[in-house]
Design an enzyme around this catalytic site. Structure first.
Site, PDB file in Angstrom:
ATOM      1  N   GLU A  14      53.897  48.317  54.416  1.00  0.00           N
ATOM      2  CA  GLU A  14      53.521  48.670  55.810  1.00  0.00           C
ATOM      3  C   GLU A  14      52.443  47.886  56.047  1.00  0.00           C
ATOM      4  O   GLU A  14      51.465  47.874  55.300  1.00  0.00           O
ATOM      5  CB  GLU A  14      53.374  50.172  55.814  1.00  0.00           C
ATOM      6  CG  GLU A  14      52.867  50.687  57.074  1.00  0.00           C
ATOM      7  CD  GLU A  14      52.709  52.080  57.198  1.00  0.00           C
ATOM      8  OE1 GLU A  14      52.499  52.576  58.298  1.00  0.00           O
ATOM      9  OE2 GLU A  14      52.434  52.610  56.149  1.00  0.00           O
ATOM     10  N   LYS A  23      58.035  52.833  64.046  1.00  0.00           N
ATOM     11  CA  LYS A  23      57.710  54.138  63.328  1.00  0.00           C
ATOM     12  C   LYS A  23      57.660  55.375  64.395  1.00  0.00           C
ATOM     13  O   LYS A  23      57.032  55.512  65.280  1.00  0.00           O
ATOM     14  CB  LYS A  23      56.410  53.997  62.688  1.00  0.00           C
ATOM     15  CG  LYS A  23      56.165  55.253  61.656  1.00  0.00           C
ATOM     16  CD  LYS A  23      54.675  54.961  60.889  1.00  0.00           C
ATOM     17  CE  LYS A  23      54.300  55.829  60.135  1.00  0.00           C
ATOM     18  NZ  LYS A  23      53.131  55.559  59.459  1.00  0.00           N
ATOM     19  N   CYS A  27      56.696  54.796  56.099  1.00  0.00           N
ATOM     20  CA  CYS A  27      55.963  55.783  55.512  1.00  0.00           C
ATOM     21  C   CYS A  27      55.929  57.065  55.894  1.00  0.00           C
ATOM     22  O   CYS A  27      56.722  57.780  55.151  1.00  0.00           O
ATOM     23  CB  CYS A  27      54.277  55.326  55.778  1.00  0.00           C
ATOM     24  SG  CYS A  27      53.132  55.792  54.840  1.00  0.00           S
TER      25      CYS A  27
END
Length: 292
Positions: A41, A114, A151
Site C-alpha cells: 500500500e 479503497k 489494507c
C-alpha cells in the site's frame, strides 16, 4: 496456471528512491517467473498517515501520472501484470487511496479505490482519503482475473465476498499494518494472528486465493510520535485457507505462489458455499445494525 509475487518492502524513503526499489524488485520477480506482481500500500512514500499534516497531500498524483506511466512501461517490457497502489489526487481537495492493475501490455486493466477508511492512532487516513466510490471489482488481464482490496478492507467479509462474486481468482490486499511500539508486548501476537486468521477465513469462505502484501520496518517521521513497526509477514493462502508462502517479519523479500485454476474448481465443487447461500435472508446486511 500462473504465478503471482508479493513484494514485501521497506518504503521509508522519497518517491524516487521507492520507485527505483520497486522497479528492481518487480524485475527480479518477473525474472523468477512471476506473471502478476503486487506492491504494498502507498508505495511512493513513507506511511504519512501517522500524522494529520496538510503538507503530505503533496505526495498525491492524478491518474495516469508517474505511477502509471513508469510502471506501464515496465509491465510492457517484462510482459507482467503489476498492481501499483498509489495516493490519488482526483481533484482539488478530493483524494483517494487507490491501486492500478496494469496489464502485461502496459494498458490499464482497472483501478480500485479503497472503500473502508480507518481512523485510529497513527492511522489517520480519514484526514487524507475519501472512501472509494467504484465498488468491489475484479479485473481481467493477460493471465487471469483478480480483485484488489486495500489494507483496512481486509477485515470485512462483505468486501471479500463481493469481489469473489465478480469472478476473482485471487484477492490481492496491498497493506500497511504494524504495531505501535507501546502495545506490541501485550497485544502484538493477538493482533498479528487476527490479521492472518481473518484473511485465511476469506480464502476458505470464498474458495479463493488470498495474497496479502505488507510493508516492513520501523517508520517514524514526526516529533512526539511513537512510530509504527510494520510487521511484514506477507502471505499467500490457498482456497482452503492453507498458507502457501509467507515472508518474515523483519526484512524485505519476495514470495511466490502458483495459482491453480483447477484447484479452485475442485474446492468449490466439494465445498459449495456459493450454492448454499441464502440470499433471500441476507437483506439485513445492508442495514447499519441489526437490533432495534
Amino acid at each position: 496456471m500462473y504465478k503471482i509475487a508479493l513484494l514485501q518492502l521497506n518504503l521509508d524513503g522519497n518517491r524516487q528512491t521507492n520507485m527505483t526499489k520497486a522497479k528492481e524488485y518487480i524485475t527480479e520477480a518477473s525474472k523468477n517467473g512471476a506473471n502478476v506482481i503486487c506492491l504494498p500500500e502507498l508505495y511512493e512514500a513513507f506511511y504519512f498517515c501517522q500524522r494529520e499534516n496538510p503538507d503530505y497531500f503533496d505526495f498525491a498524483e492524478p491518474q495516469d501520472d508517474l505511477s502509471f506511466t513508469e510502471f506501464s512501461k515496465l509491465a510492457k517490457k517484462l510482459n507482467s501484470v503489476i498492481i501499483v497502489p498509489f495516493f490519488e489526487k482526483r481533484d482539488r481537495g478530493v483524494y483517494h487511496n487507490s491501486a492500478y492493475m496494469i496489464d502485461a501490455d502496459g494498458s490499464k486493466a482497472g483501478i480500485y479505490r479503497k472503500m473502508h477508511i480507518p481512523d485510529d492512532p497513527c492511522y489517520y487516513e480519514k484526514f487524507y482519503f475519501n472512501p472509494g466510490d467504484l465498488g468491489f471489482k475484479a479485473f481481467d488481464n493477460k493471465y487471469g482475473r483478480q480483485g484488489i482490496l486495500i489494507c483496512w478492507d481486509q477485515w470485512f467479509p462483505e468486501a471479500a465476498r463481493l469481489t469473489a462474486m465478480q469472478g476473482a481468482e485471487v484477492l490481492f490486499y496491498p497493506t500497511a499494518i504494524g504495531w505501535h511500539p507501546y502495545e506490541k508486548g501485550e497485544e502484538g501476537d493477538r493482533q498479528h494472528e487476527a490479521w492472518i486468521t481473518v484473511q485465511r477465513g476469506h480464502a476458505v469462505a470464498n474458495g479463493i486465493y488470498v495474497a496479502s502484501v505488507n510493508r516492513v520496518g520501523f517508520e517514524n517521521h514526526e516529533q512526539n510520535n511513537e512510530g509504527i513497526q510494520f510487521w511484514g509477514s506477507s502471505f499467500i493462502a490457498g482456497p482452503q485457507g492453507e498458507i502457501i508462502s509467507q515472508a518474515s517479519d523483519n526484512k524485505e523479500e519476495i514470495i511466490y505462489a502458483d495459482i491453480d485454476l483447477q484447484r479452485l474448481e475442485n474446492v468449490r465443487r466439494n465445498w459449495p458455499f456459493f450454492r448454499d447461500r441464502r440470499t433471500d435472508f441476507y437483506g439485513g446486511l445492508t442495514e447499519k445494525w441489526g437490533r432495534g
